[in-house]
Write a protein that holds these residues in place. Structure first.
Motif, short mmCIF file in Angstrom:
data_model
loop_
_atom_site.label_atom_id
_atom_site.label_comp_id
_atom_site.label_asym_id
_atom_site.label_seq_id
_atom_site.Cartn_x
_atom_site.Cartn_y
_atom_site.Cartn_z
N VAL A 93 -41.20 55.90 69.43
CA VAL A 93 -40.77 54.40 69.96
C VAL A 93 -40.36 53.70 70.60
O VAL A 93 -40.59 53.70 71.85
CB VAL A 93 -38.92 55.12 69.22
N TYR A 94 -41.14 52.02 69.88
CA TYR A 94 -40.96 50.80 71.16
C TYR A 94 -39.95 49.93 70.63
O TYR A 94 -38.96 49.92 69.65
CB TYR A 94 -42.01 49.95 69.96
N TYR A 95 -39.59 49.76 72.09
CA TYR A 95 -38.14 49.28 73.11
C TYR A 95 -38.75 48.17 73.61
O TYR A 95 -39.44 47.65 73.78
CB TYR A 95 -37.93 49.84 73.39
N CYS A 96 -37.85 47.33 72.64
CA CYS A 96 -37.36 45.84 73.37
C CYS A 96 -36.56 45.69 74.40
O CYS A 96 -35.54 46.23 74.56
CB CYS A 96 -37.12 44.73 72.06
N ALA A 97 -37.20 44.85 75.55
CA ALA A 97 -36.16 45.12 76.55
C ALA A 97 -35.57 43.75 77.57
O ALA A 97 -36.71 42.17 77.01
CB ALA A 97 -35.99 45.42 77.90
N ALA A 98 -34.95 42.96 77.76
CA ALA A 98 -34.57 41.76 78.22
C ALA A 98 -34.49 41.45 79.34
O ALA A 98 -33.05 42.46 80.37
CB ALA A 98 -33.97 40.69 77.17
N GLY A 99 -34.61 40.79 80.82
CA GLY A 99 -34.31 40.63 81.71
C GLY A 99 -33.89 39.60 82.16
O GLY A 99 -34.70 38.16 81.74
N VAL A 100 -32.61 39.42 83.40
CA VAL A 100 -32.72 37.88 83.62
C VAL A 100 -33.05 37.71 85.14
O VAL A 100 -32.86 36.09 84.99
CB VAL A 100 -30.76 37.67 83.82
N ARG A 101 -33.98 38.28 85.57
CA ARG A 101 -34.64 37.38 86.89
C ARG A 101 -36.90 37.24 85.70
O ARG A 101 -36.37 37.16 84.53
CB ARG A 101 -35.47 38.60 87.22
N SER A 102 -36.39 36.06 86.93
CA SER A 102 -37.47 35.41 86.13
C SER A 102 -38.97 35.73 86.71
O SER A 102 -39.63 35.40 85.36
CB SER A 102 -37.98 33.99 87.19
N ALA A 103 -38.42 37.31 87.52
CA ALA A 103 -40.68 37.37 87.20
C ALA A 103 -40.34 38.62 86.19
O ALA A 103 -39.96 39.43 85.87
CB ALA A 103 -40.70 37.70 88.69
N ILE A 104 -41.99 38.96 85.34
CA ILE A 104 -42.06 40.18 84.72
C ILE A 104 -42.41 41.30 85.34
O ILE A 104 -43.07 41.10 86.59
CB ILE A 104 -42.83 39.79 83.50
N ASN A 105 -42.08 42.49 84.88
CA ASN A 105 -42.53 43.76 85.92
C ASN A 105 -42.38 44.17 84.42
O ASN A 105 -42.17 45.08 83.60
CB ASN A 105 -41.23 43.66 86.12
N THR A 106 -43.58 45.14 85.76
CA THR A 106 -43.07 46.53 84.57
C THR A 106 -41.97 47.92 84.58
O THR A 106 -42.48 48.89 83.71
CB THR A 106 -44.37 47.69 85.12
N ALA A 107 -41.59 47.81 85.64
CA ALA A 107 -40.52 49.35 85.42
C ALA A 107 -39.54 48.07 84.55
O ALA A 107 -38.46 47.52 85.03
CB ALA A 107 -39.90 49.29 87.40
#
Length: 124
Positions: A93-107
């Motif tokens: 199952v593939y999930y999309c996620a959004a984060g408010v931090r400017s940097a991208i991260n794998t966690a």
């Protein structure tokens, strides 16, 4: 706050392709870094790919590098994951996620909003 809806999953033969899409509503998607994660039965959720707010920088898991491509379509307020040369081990199952931090991260803990997921099944 933003709501995320994934689409584009399905059943495909090994070696085939699928294009997943993550649509955002409630707030413009360009305010968030966006990532794709996946979770196979009995396994932990794992990072697949991420893209910065501007779309200038991307990162990929080693297992999908060279086969998957993440991109942003800002006018459409979507982020896509083009998946080529699919393998049975990509089934999840593939999930999309959004984060408010400017940097991208794998966690997973760096992402604040999640979609419900879309099933991808690759048969051999």
């Amino acid at each position: 706050q933003v709501q995320l809806v994934e689409s584009g999953g399905g059943l495909v033969l090994a070696g085939g392709s699928l294009r997943l899409s993550c649509a955002a509503s409630g707030r413009t998607f360009s305010s968030y870094a966006v990532a794709w994660f996946r979770q196979a039965p009995g396994k932990e959720r794992e990072f697949v790919s991420a893209i910065t707010r501007t779309g200038r920088n991307t990162i990929y898991a080693d297992s999908v590098k060279g086969r998957f491509t993440i991109s942003r379509d800002s006018p459409e307020n979507t982020v896509s994951l083009e998946m080529n040369s699919l393998k049975p081990e990509d089934t999840a199952v593939y999930y999309c996620a959004a984060g408010v931090r400017s940097a991208i991260n794998t966690a997973t803990r760096f992402y604040d909003y999640w979609g419900q997921g879309t099933q991808v099944t690759v048969s051999s």
